[in-house]
Every structure is written in structure tokens, then in C-alpha cells.
Motif scaffolding. Structure first.
Motif, PDB file in Angstrom:
ATOM      1  N   ARG A  95       0.845  -1.196   0.000  1.00 32.87           N
ATOM      2  CA  ARG A  95       0.000   0.000   0.000  1.00 32.87           C
ATOM      3  C   ARG A  95       0.877   1.241   0.000  1.00 32.87           C
ATOM      4  NH1 ARG A  95      -3.423  -3.453   2.690  1.00 32.87           N
ATOM      5  NH2 ARG A  95      -5.617  -3.324   2.036  1.00 32.87           N
ATOM      6  N   ALA A  97       0.467   5.584   0.206  1.00 32.83           N
ATOM      7  CA  ALA A  97      -0.389   6.754   0.386  1.00 32.83           C
ATOM      8  C   ALA A  97      -0.085   7.780  -0.706  1.00 32.83           C
ATOM      9  CB  ALA A  97      -0.158   7.364   1.761  1.00 32.83           C
ATOM     10  N   CYS A 100      -1.555  13.301  -0.377  1.00 28.02           N
ATOM     11  CA  CYS A 100      -1.362  13.700   1.021  1.00 28.02           C
ATOM     12  C   CYS A 100      -1.208  15.206   1.194  1.00 28.02           C
ATOM     13  CB  CYS A 100      -0.123  13.003   1.588  1.00 28.02           C
ATOM     14  SG  CYS A 100      -0.264  11.202   1.666  1.00 28.02           S
ATOM     15  N   GLU A 168       2.093   2.970   6.017  1.00 28.30           N
ATOM     16  CA  GLU A 168       1.251   3.088   4.831  1.00 28.30           C
ATOM     17  C   GLU A 168       0.428   4.366   4.839  1.00 28.30           C
ATOM     18  OE1 GLU A 168      -1.046  -0.453   5.042  1.00 28.30           O
ATOM     19  OE2 GLU A 168       0.556  -1.764   4.296  1.00 28.30           O
ATOM     20  N   CYS A 170      -0.097   8.713   5.317  1.00 31.13           N
ATOM     21  CA  CYS A 170       0.563   9.918   4.825  1.00 31.13           C
ATOM     22  C   CYS A 170       1.614  10.379   5.833  1.00 31.13           C
ATOM     23  CB  CYS A 170      -0.467  11.033   4.621  1.00 31.13           C
ATOM     24  SG  CYS A 170      -1.501  10.827   3.148  1.00 31.13           S
ATOM     25  N   TYR A 230      -5.390   9.257  -0.130  1.00 31.86           N
ATOM     26  CA  TYR A 230      -5.927   7.980  -0.589  1.00 31.86           C
ATOM     27  C   TYR A 230      -4.817   6.935  -0.530  1.00 31.86           C
ATOM     28  CZ  TYR A 230      -9.817  10.787  -2.400  1.00 31.86           C
ATOM     29  OH  TYR A 230     -10.877  11.651  -2.519  1.00 31.86           O
ATOM     30  N   ARG A 231      -5.175   5.682  -0.860  1.00 34.13           N
ATOM     31  CA  ARG A 231      -4.199   4.598  -0.857  1.00 34.13           C
ATOM     32  C   ARG A 231      -4.243   3.870  -2.198  1.00 34.13           C
ATOM     33  NH1 ARG A 231      -3.759   7.401   2.710  1.00 34.13           N
ATOM     34  NH2 ARG A 231      -3.727   7.001   4.969  1.00 34.13           N
ATOM     35  N   ALA A 274      -8.668   6.524   3.040  1.00 33.44           N
ATOM     36  CA  ALA A 274      -7.724   6.432   4.152  1.00 33.44           C
ATOM     37  C   ALA A 274      -8.109   5.356   5.160  1.00 33.44           C
ATOM     38  CB  ALA A 274      -7.606   7.784   4.848  1.00 33.44           C
TER      39      ALA A 274
END
Length: 285
Positions: A95, A97, A100, A168, A170, A230-231, A274
Motif C-alpha cells: 500500500r 499513500a 497527502c 502506509e 501519509c 488515498y491509498r 484512508a
């Protein structure tokens, strides 16, 4: 009175002795034989429980970062690994991030990294990931060779953002008050190369097409910029390079940090919020 003959007396004594001997013999015959001790069979040892192989867990972001550090250290030292690479064949779930620090800037790389931007009138958010074309790139060219492995028809690249960060989530970084501007992002130094063999299945190949998703508001509520980003989730299996190593590193000079790439087969690409909720996902087929 008649007297008994001495010979008759002797015969009587002998007869009596013989009778006593016979009686004793009969008594011995009638006596039950002593019982032999009962032989108790020793209990059989319980069979050892069958060893059930424990499947190896999927490699995480931390596992990949640690493996990349070992690979770049070996490359910088000029050390050639001769033992079989334990990462070959292992599954992974990485994963990363993104988003951010606001929308992507115009100078952000166009490929290899997930990005987001506002839609018209900021009523939607557009998430986009365009794989980089690493076919023929020196990133996947074996050391000493002039071209990528002939068995690979296409190679699509994905950068692992912020390889110095194991989490994983931010990053939490306070801007330096002595630095007037934020500055340009650091160069990318770790990537995943999704390889496609010549003559193999074309399922999962993007051929330049980006992964895209649009976030829409709930009802009449306006969308807000994602404070926690988001991821991007990448899942698959490490297949390695023709030389038998999972990760290959290259550098233009001794004073530059090596750029390391793992050769993989991708099984899933997904965008998440998130909290880990899936927004969109893609699988081969």
C-alpha cells in the motif's frame, strides 16, 4: 505266638517307603504349576502429528523496503549474491499513500505514480494512475546487457513512493520555516516492474491505458480535499529477473543512490480511501 520273619519286615518297610514316595509324587503332580508373570505389552508410541506447512504470509511494504535496502547495499559494494533468492515466488500486498498534500502539481511525474485532481467546479475528484512503459528501459536491463530480457514482451512500471517511510499512512512533516518553498520531490528510487512474457496472456496489460476513478459527493454535500489522502494497493507475486534475483539495482555513478526494481506479476490494483475502503479495483480477466 508266631514270630514275623525278618525278611517280611524288610519287605513291609520297603513297601511303606514306596507308598510314601508315590504319594509325595502324586501330591507334586496335583500341585498347580506356578503362574508365569503376565506380560503387559508396552504402549505403542503415538504417531507424531503430521507437519502442516504454514503458508508464507504476503510480503508487506516493510518487507519490500528491507529487501530493497539489502539489494542496493550489495550493488553498491559490488557483491554478487550466489544463494537462491527467498523472495522469488512470494506474494505481496503493498500500500502507498498519495494525495497527502493537495492535488497533484503540473510537474508531478505523468506515469508510475497515483495522482488526483479536481473535476469541473470541484464537484468531483479524479484519481488516476498511468503505468510507466519500462519496456527496454535500463531499469530492467540485466547488468552487462544492452536490452531487456528477450522473453519479456512488455514491462509496466509502478513507483513505490517515499521509500524512506515504512508506514502506509501519509507522512506528518512540518514545513521548515527557514525554507521559503516546499521544494521538488525526491527522485524515485524503488519500483515494481509488472512483466509480461512474450506469447503469454495479455490479460492485465494496460498498454498505456490509465487506471481511473471518480469520487462523487454524497447528496448535496460538497467534496472536501482528502485530509489523509488515498491509498494505492498493489497485489501480486514476485517472479524475479532471469539471473534469479527478485530485485535489480542500477546507478549512473558511485555518488548516486541506486534505483532498485522488483520484477513482479500483478494480480490486483485498487484505490482505497484512508480507512481502507475500496473505491475501485482491477484484476486480470
Amino acid at each position: 505266638m508266631a514270630r514275623q520273619s525278618p525278611h517280611a519286615c524288610g519287605r513291609s518297610v520297603s513297601t511303606t517307603a514306596a507308598a510314601i514316595a508315590v504319594s509325595l509324587l502324586l501330591i507334586q503332580c496335583d500341585r498347580p504349576a506356578p503362574e508365569s508373570p503376565e506380560v503387559v505389552p508396552s504402549p505403542e508410541a503415538a504417531p507424531a502429528p503430521a507437519l502442516v506447512p504454514v503458508p508464507a504470509t504476503a510480503l508487506s511494504r516493510v518487507d519490500l523496503l528491507n529487501a530493497a535496502r539489502r539489494a542496493e547495499q550489495a550493488y553498491a559494494e559490488g557483491r554478487v549474491e550466489t544463494q537462491p533468492d527467498p523472495l522469488i515466488g512470494r506474494s505481496f500486498a503493498i500500500r502507498m499513500a498519495f494525495a497527502c498534500n493537495g492535488p497533484s502539481t503540473p510537474d508531478a511525474p505523468a506515469t508510475g505514480l497515483a495522482q488526483w485532481a479536481w473535476g469541473p467546479d470541484q464537484r468531483t475528484i479524479r484519481i488516476r494512475l498511468a503505468p510507466a512503459d519500462w519496456t527496454g528501459s535500463n531499469l530492467v536491463t540485466p547488468a552487462g546487457a544492452t536490452a531487456s530480457p528477450s522473453g519479456w514482451e512488455a514491462v509496466e512500471g509502478f513507483w513505490v513512493a517515499r521509500p524512506w517511510l515504512t508506514t502506509e499512512a501519509c507522512p506528518v512533516v512540518h514545513l521548515d520555516p527557514l525554507t521559503p518553498t516546499q521544494g521538488a520531490p525526491s527522485p524515485q528510487t524503488l519500483g515494481l516492474a509488472a512483466v509480461f512474457e512474450a506469447g503469454g496472456s495479455r490479460l492485465g496489460r494496460r498498454d498505456g491505458k490509465a487506471y481511473e476513478h471518480t469520487v462523487r459527493p454524497q447528496g448535496d454535500q460538497p467534496l472536501a480535499s482528502p485530509s489523509q489522502g488515498y491509498r494505492l494497493l498493489l497485489e501480486g507475486r514476485i517472479v524475479g529477473f532471469p539471473g534469479g534475483r527478485a530485485i535489480q539495482c542500477r546507478a549512473a555513478g558511485p555518488d548516486q543512490r541506486p534505483v532498485c526494481v522488483a520484477a513482479v506479476q500483478l494480480d490486483k490494483v485498487a484505490f482505497e480511501d484512508a480507512s481502507g475502503a475500496t473505491l475501485s479495483e482491477w484484476r486480470p480477466g
